[in-house]
Design a protein around this motif. Structure first.
Motif, PDB file in Angstrom:
ATOM      1  N   ARG A 260       0.817  -1.216   0.000  1.00  0.00           N
ATOM      2  CA  ARG A 260       0.000   0.000   0.000  1.00  0.00           C
ATOM      3  C   ARG A 260       0.854   1.271   0.000  1.00  0.00           C
ATOM      4  O   ARG A 260       0.406   2.313   0.460  1.00  0.00           O
ATOM      5  CB  ARG A 260      -0.902   0.008   1.240  1.00  0.00           C
ATOM      6  N   PHE A 261       2.049   1.191  -0.516  1.00  0.00           N
ATOM      7  CA  PHE A 261       2.956   2.327  -0.383  1.00  0.00           C
ATOM      8  C   PHE A 261       2.435   3.576  -1.085  1.00  0.00           C
ATOM      9  O   PHE A 261       2.431   4.664  -0.525  1.00  0.00           O
ATOM     10  CB  PHE A 261       4.343   1.950  -0.908  1.00  0.00           C
ATOM     11  N   HIS A 262       1.985   3.444  -2.334  1.00  0.00           N
ATOM     12  CA  HIS A 262       1.529   4.611  -3.085  1.00  0.00           C
ATOM     13  C   HIS A 262       0.264   5.209  -2.465  1.00  0.00           C
ATOM     14  O   HIS A 262       0.111   6.440  -2.398  1.00  0.00           O
ATOM     15  CB  HIS A 262       1.289   4.253  -4.552  1.00  0.00           C
ATOM     16  N   SER A 263      -0.637   4.351  -1.994  1.00  0.00           N
ATOM     17  CA  SER A 263      -1.838   4.849  -1.317  1.00  0.00           C
ATOM     18  C   SER A 263      -1.471   5.571  -0.020  1.00  0.00           C
ATOM     19  O   SER A 263      -2.089   6.575   0.355  1.00  0.00           O
ATOM     20  CB  SER A 263      -2.791   3.695  -1.014  1.00  0.00           C
ATOM     21  N   PHE A 264      -0.448   5.049   0.653  1.00  0.00           N
ATOM     22  CA  PHE A 264       0.025   5.659   1.889  1.00  0.00           C
ATOM     23  C   PHE A 264       0.575   7.067   1.620  1.00  0.00           C
ATOM     24  O   PHE A 264       0.312   8.014   2.382  1.00  0.00           O
ATOM     25  CB  PHE A 264       1.098   4.769   2.515  1.00  0.00           C
ATOM     26  N   ILE A 265       1.344   7.201   0.542  1.00  0.00           N
ATOM     27  CA  ILE A 265       1.881   8.512   0.156  1.00  0.00           C
ATOM     28  C   ILE A 265       0.739   9.484  -0.136  1.00  0.00           C
ATOM     29  O   ILE A 265       0.745  10.642   0.319  1.00  0.00           O
ATOM     30  CB  ILE A 265       2.812   8.397  -1.059  1.00  0.00           C
ATOM     31  N   LEU A 266      -0.257   9.049  -0.911  1.00  0.00           N
ATOM     32  CA  LEU A 266      -1.395   9.916  -1.241  1.00  0.00           C
ATOM     33  C   LEU A 266      -2.175  10.309   0.010  1.00  0.00           C
ATOM     34  O   LEU A 266      -2.642  11.435   0.145  1.00  0.00           O
ATOM     35  CB  LEU A 266      -2.316   9.212  -2.245  1.00  0.00           C
ATOM     36  N   ALA A 267      -2.307   9.363   0.949  1.00  0.00           N
ATOM     37  CA  ALA A 267      -3.005   9.673   2.203  1.00  0.00           C
ATOM     38  C   ALA A 267      -2.259  10.738   2.996  1.00  0.00           C
ATOM     39  O   ALA A 267      -2.871  11.650   3.573  1.00  0.00           O
ATOM     40  CB  ALA A 267      -3.156   8.403   3.028  1.00  0.00           C
ATOM     41  N   SER A 268      -0.923  10.645   3.019  1.00  0.00           N
ATOM     42  CA  SER A 268      -0.141  11.655   3.740  1.00  0.00           C
ATOM     43  C   SER A 268      -0.263  13.020   3.076  1.00  0.00           C
ATOM     44  O   SER A 268      -0.335  14.048   3.758  1.00  0.00           O
ATOM     45  CB  SER A 268       1.325  11.229   3.822  1.00  0.00           C
ATOM     46  N   LEU A 269      -0.310  13.048   1.746  1.00  0.00           N
ATOM     47  CA  LEU A 269      -0.500  14.315   1.039  1.00  0.00           C
ATOM     48  C   LEU A 269      -1.862  14.916   1.347  1.00  0.00           C
ATOM     49  O   LEU A 269      -2.001  16.136   1.532  1.00  0.00           O
ATOM     50  CB  LEU A 269      -0.350  14.100  -0.469  1.00  0.00           C
ATOM     51  N   ALA A 270      -2.900  14.069   1.406  1.00  0.00           N
ATOM     52  CA  ALA A 270      -4.238  14.561   1.746  1.00  0.00           C
ATOM     53  C   ALA A 270      -4.258  15.121   3.160  1.00  0.00           C
ATOM     54  O   ALA A 270      -4.880  16.165   3.417  1.00  0.00           O
ATOM     55  CB  ALA A 270      -5.259  13.436   1.601  1.00  0.00           C
ATOM     56  N   PHE A 271      -3.568  14.465   4.065  1.00  0.00           N
ATOM     57  CA  PHE A 271      -3.512  14.927   5.459  1.00  0.00           C
ATOM     58  C   PHE A 271      -2.820  16.283   5.570  1.00  0.00           C
ATOM     59  O   PHE A 271      -3.363  17.227   6.147  1.00  0.00           O
ATOM     60  CB  PHE A 271      -2.789  13.877   6.302  1.00  0.00           C
ATOM     61  N   ILE A 272      -1.630  16.397   4.992  1.00  0.00           N
ATOM     62  CA  ILE A 272      -0.873  17.646   5.091  1.00  0.00           C
ATOM     63  C   ILE A 272      -1.572  18.778   4.329  1.00  0.00           C
ATOM     64  O   ILE A 272      -1.722  19.899   4.830  1.00  0.00           O
ATOM     65  CB  ILE A 272       0.555  17.459   4.549  1.00  0.00           C
ATOM     66  N   GLY A 273      -2.020  18.498   3.105  1.00  0.00           N
ATOM     67  CA  GLY A 273      -2.702  19.528   2.315  1.00  0.00           C
ATOM     68  C   GLY A 273      -4.009  19.958   2.941  1.00  0.00           C
ATOM     69  O   GLY A 273      -4.337  21.147   2.977  1.00  0.00           O
ATOM     70  N   GLY A 274      -4.782  18.995   3.452  1.00  0.00           N
ATOM     71  CA  GLY A 274      -6.042  19.331   4.095  1.00  0.00           C
ATOM     72  C   GLY A 274      -5.847  20.149   5.348  1.00  0.00           C
ATOM     73  O   GLY A 274      -6.588  21.104   5.604  1.00  0.00           O
ATOM     74  N   LEU A 275      -4.839  19.785   6.135  1.00  0.00           N
ATOM     75  CA  LEU A 275      -4.547  20.549   7.347  1.00  0.00           C
ATOM     76  C   LEU A 275      -4.154  21.981   7.009  1.00  0.00           C
ATOM     77  O   LEU A 275      -4.592  22.932   7.670  1.00  0.00           O
ATOM     78  CB  LEU A 275      -3.430  19.865   8.133  1.00  0.00           C
TER      79      LEU A 275
END
Length: 380
Positions: A260-275
């Motif tokens: 799930r590495f690529h999904s994990f990267i996208l999730a982290s981007l959503a977290f940082i960008g959303g914050l």
């Protein structure tokens, strides 16, 4: 000398309109005569040509704004106006001032402000570029209607009439083109009754001073200043929660780097960008309250409490520290492995996400504290 206020004031901002100012004043004088009413014409002029001399020779009151700008001109002119009803319009003769009675009729019937709608009226050939007529004005008007719960067709018309008592309810301060939006937004917030009448829009005799994209962005930016929460904070909160939830889910399930590495990267981007979006929305909301571009709600009052901001600084510092600890753990394992190959990508993403989230929260809390300090100094 009779100092009683006139029944009608007509305020026109002007910038190098010597070719049209006489026609505008002549038409307004004709309306005064037809209505049998006393009126005054105020020209808020920033011209470098003969516009002020022509206006003064025709009996208009000429005021000189201290600063350049569409809104600054209106602020200067409206401050001078004494009429029971106030009409505003451009001095380039694109609006037919013989149609002033059409704007006054709804005021007589109880309306607080009347807009002359070009899009519901007649736009003569060459009067409005297709970009403005079919895209710019409709999109910006739709956005204003959605955000501020109004029901108008032409939010950027410059031909308007308003009652004196209603004008005094508006907290107008913007010096640029945003003044057109500010007037409607303030009227909507104050609960004023806004109506529209169809008008005729004529071509300009001189080149337009509008800059389509920059002026359009200024109006969007101004609406964002009043309503940053639905624009930024709410979507940001959604993406931040969604991204962090996925990151935690992947952490629990394990095997991030394998499956799930690529999904994990996208999730982290959503977290940082959303914050970042959420914090930016809150910062803009505080800025708007501090500078008088909005009303202070109970939620914002709690946010402006220094104790809450101190908790934000503490929380941000803890998240940064957690990110640093995770990062140091990676370095330790790398050293233990003799500085050879190391598979710690997931932990590295966690370290980066925690550190960036913490520094965003910390800086946001400090910045809001600085704005509040400035506001407190003004009150003193």
């Amino acid at each position: 000398m009779d100092r009683s206020p006139p029944a009608l004031s007509v305020v026109l901002p002007s910038l190098n309109e010597e070719e049209t100012i006489a026609d505008c004043i002549t038409k307004i004088r004709q309306v005064f005569a037809d209505l049998g009413t006393e009126g005054e014409i105020i020209i808020a002029d920033s011209s470098r040509d003969r516009t002020p001399e022509i206006a003064a020779s025709l009996g208009a009151i000429v005021v000189r704004p201290e600063k350049m700008g569409y809104g600054n001109a209106y602020l200067a002119g409206l401050a001078r106006a004494r009429g029971t009803y106030v009409v505003i319009g451009d001095a380039d003769n694109t609006y037919d001032f013989l149609e002033i009675p059409q704007l006054l009729a709804p005021l007589d019937a109880g309306a607080d402000m009347v807009l002359g709608s070009r899009l519901r009226g007649t736009i003569l050939p060459g009067a409005m570029p297709a970009l403005h007529r079919y895209i710019g004005n409709p999109v910006l008007t739709w956005l204003l209607n959605r955000v501020f719960h109004t029901h108008i067709s032409d939010s950027h018309t410059g031909f308007r009439a308003i009652r004196r008592d209603a004008l005094e309810c508006l907290h107008l301060k913007t010096g640029g083109m945003e003044f057109a939006s500010e007037m409607i937004i303030e009227a909507a917030i104050a609960g004023l009754r806004i109506e529209e009448v169809p008008i005729t829009y004529h071509p300009r005799l001189t080149p337009s001073k509008l800059q389509s994209f920059s002026d359009g962005w200024r109006h969007v930016r101004f609406m964002l200043l009043y309503r940053p929460v639905p624009f930024l904070a709410v979507p940001g909160l959604f993406f931040a929660f969604f991204g962090l939830s996925l990151m935690l889910l992947f952490l629990v399930r394990g095997d991030v780097e394998t499956y799930r590495f690529h999904s994990f990267i996208l999730a982290s981007l959503a977290f940082i960008g959303g914050l970042e979006g959420m914090l930016m929305g809150l910062i803009i909301r505080v800025f708007s309250v501090v500078h008088g571009y909005g009303r202070q709600s109970a939620a914002i009052s709690r946010l402006l409490n220094y104790n809450i901001l101190e908790w934000g600084i503490a929380g941000g510092s803890l998240m940064m520290t957690a990110g640093v600890i995770v990062g140091l753990g990676i370095v330790y394992q790398w050293a233990a492995a003799g500085f050879g190959s190391l598979s710690q990508i997931a932990n590295a993403v966690w370290a980066l996400a925690l550190f960036l989230a913490g520094i965003q929260i910390l800086f946001a809390a400090v910045f809001v504290s600085m704005m509040l300090l400035k506001a407190d100094q003004k009150e003193e």
